[in-house]
Structure formats: structure tokens, C-alpha cells
Design a protein around this motif. Sequence first.
Motif, PDB file in Angstrom:
ATOM      1  N   ALA A   1       0.842  -1.200   0.000  1.00 40.06           N
ATOM      2  CA  ALA A   1       0.000   0.000   0.000  1.00 40.06           C
ATOM      3  C   ALA A   1       0.878   1.252   0.000  1.00 40.06           C
ATOM      4  O   ALA A   1       0.585   2.215  -0.718  1.00 40.06           O
ATOM      5  CB  ALA A   1      -0.931  -0.005   1.204  1.00 40.06           C
ATOM      6  N   HIS A   2       1.946   1.224   0.768  1.00 42.05           N
ATOM      7  CA  HIS A   2       2.855   2.374   0.818  1.00 42.05           C
ATOM      8  C   HIS A   2       3.440   2.659  -0.560  1.00 42.05           C
ATOM      9  O   HIS A   2       3.549   3.819  -0.975  1.00 42.05           O
ATOM     10  CB  HIS A   2       3.969   2.116   1.836  1.00 42.05           C
ATOM     11  N   ALA A   3       3.816   1.594  -1.279  1.00 39.06           N
ATOM     12  CA  ALA A   3       4.396   1.776  -2.617  1.00 39.06           C
ATOM     13  C   ALA A   3       3.424   2.475  -3.555  1.00 39.06           C
ATOM     14  O   ALA A   3       3.813   3.329  -4.345  1.00 39.06           O
ATOM     15  CB  ALA A   3       4.813   0.421  -3.194  1.00 39.06           C
ATOM     16  N   VAL A   4       2.146   2.122  -3.469  1.00 38.08           N
ATOM     17  CA  VAL A   4       1.141   2.743  -4.337  1.00 38.08           C
ATOM     18  C   VAL A   4       0.836   4.166  -3.869  1.00 38.08           C
ATOM     19  O   VAL A   4       0.800   5.098  -4.664  1.00 38.08           O
ATOM     20  CB  VAL A   4      -0.151   1.905  -4.380  1.00 38.08           C
ATOM     21  N   LEU A   5       0.635   4.324  -2.578  1.00 38.82           N
ATOM     22  CA  LEU A   5       0.218   5.626  -2.052  1.00 38.82           C
ATOM     23  C   LEU A   5       1.306   6.688  -2.124  1.00 38.82           C
ATOM     24  O   LEU A   5       1.005   7.881  -2.045  1.00 38.82           O
ATOM     25  CB  LEU A   5      -0.288   5.470  -0.617  1.00 38.82           C
ATOM     26  N   THR A   6       2.546   6.284  -2.285  1.00 34.74           N
ATOM     27  CA  THR A   6       3.632   7.261  -2.413  1.00 34.74           C
ATOM     28  C   THR A   6       4.156   7.354  -3.837  1.00 34.74           C
ATOM     29  O   THR A   6       5.154   8.034  -4.072  1.00 34.74           O
ATOM     30  CB  THR A   6       4.792   6.913  -1.455  1.00 34.74           C
ATOM     31  N   ASP A   7       3.501   6.702  -4.774  1.00 36.93           N
ATOM     32  CA  ASP A   7       3.929   6.737  -6.180  1.00 36.93           C
ATOM     33  C   ASP A   7       3.700   8.143  -6.737  1.00 36.93           C
ATOM     34  O   ASP A   7       2.566   8.599  -6.836  1.00 36.93           O
ATOM     35  CB  ASP A   7       3.143   5.713  -6.991  1.00 36.93           C
ATOM     36  N   PRO A   8       4.775   8.856  -7.115  1.00 36.38           N
ATOM     37  CA  PRO A   8       4.611  10.230  -7.594  1.00 36.38           C
ATOM     38  C   PRO A   8       3.930  10.316  -8.959  1.00 36.38           C
ATOM     39  O   PRO A   8       3.466  11.397  -9.340  1.00 36.38           O
ATOM     40  CB  PRO A   8       6.051  10.751  -7.674  1.00 36.38           C
ATOM     41  N   ASP A   9       3.848   9.208  -9.669  1.00 31.93           N
ATOM     42  CA  ASP A   9       3.241   9.220 -11.000  1.00 31.93           C
ATOM     43  C   ASP A   9       1.733   9.023 -10.969  1.00 31.93           C
ATOM     44  O   ASP A   9       1.075   9.150 -11.997  1.00 31.93           O
ATOM     45  CB  ASP A   9       3.875   8.137 -11.880  1.00 31.93           C
ATOM     46  N   LEU A  10       1.167   8.691  -9.811  1.00 34.59           N
ATOM     47  CA  LEU A  10      -0.276   8.481  -9.703  1.00 34.59           C
ATOM     48  C   LEU A  10      -0.964   9.703  -9.101  1.00 34.59           C
ATOM     49  O   LEU A  10      -0.432  10.321  -8.175  1.00 34.59           O
ATOM     50  CB  LEU A  10      -0.583   7.261  -8.827  1.00 34.59           C
TER      51      LEU A  10
END
Length: 162
Positions: free
Chosen positions: A14-23
Motif C-alpha cells: 500500500a505504501h508503494a502505491v500511495l507514495t507513487d509520484p506518477d499516480l
Amino acid sequence: MTRLNIEPAQPSEAHAVLTDPDLTHTAKVVWTYLSIVSDPQRMRPLAKVLGMAQGTVMRSLRALEAKGLAYREDEAWLAERPVRASDRFIVGYGPERLHDITVHNRKDGSAVIETVSTRPVRAFAKHADGSLVELHGEAKDRALEAFWADVDTFNAEQENGS
């Protein structure tokens, strides 16, 4: 239709998705909702539940799909767990060598020659069709940061025996 990802996303995923600068923030909300619901979601009901315009939800779903974080099955959408950087990128050394030669003069009149040979690190993005595209600049920097974060995570898992 049954949910294929029965297990909830791990905090690190979840952290990887929620901190993705491209999303976008809306894409992150859509992924979070899809990752916690028990059934695949159709786009219109999903937009209604989230209180978002259908176009916004569709753009978010397409962005998630492009990054491999969501997929469509029979007109309904499911969240996909994020993949590690090592699944998205290939990092290696290039074939060329860079040589740096420096002469250090000593006080006694003698000299020491120092040579350093290095090989530049190259990063490639993997695409769904199997092709590779070499990354440069900020994209390369982000890929290398993600790659080394994965290496650190892997090493920590090995040390903890998990």
C-alpha cells in the motif's frame, strides 16, 4: 465473479502505491478501494460509491492499468498488488569502461599514477510486450532509487528470515 486477490495488500505494498509520484490522488483512492473490497467493481457503481465523476474514475483505472495496479475482468475492475522494481526494471552495467587516470606528484619529486576504471550503470524499463526501453535522467534516477529500495527490503527480509 470471484476475487482473485483474496489476501489484503501488505502495508509495504500500500505504501508503494500511495507514495507513487506518477499516480494522481484519485487513482490512489480508486486503488485503495479496489484493494479492500471483496468483489470486482464495475466502473459506474465504483464512481458512485467514491463520489467521483465517471470520467475521473475511468482515467484513474486506465492509469492504474498502465502501471499494472488494476485489471479488467468481464467489465469489472480488480486491484493488482504492486510489483517490485526488479519486476519493472532491469539494472546492470554497460559494456563500456570509463577510465580516470590521475598523476599525484610527491614532495620528493616522485609521482604516483592512480587509475580508476568504472562501468556506468544502465537502467531499462520492462514493458508488457517484452520490450525494453533505456531510461535516462529523472526516470533513470527514480528507477535506481526503487531498485535499491527493493534490494534493501530483500536484504532486510533475508536477515529476518522471512
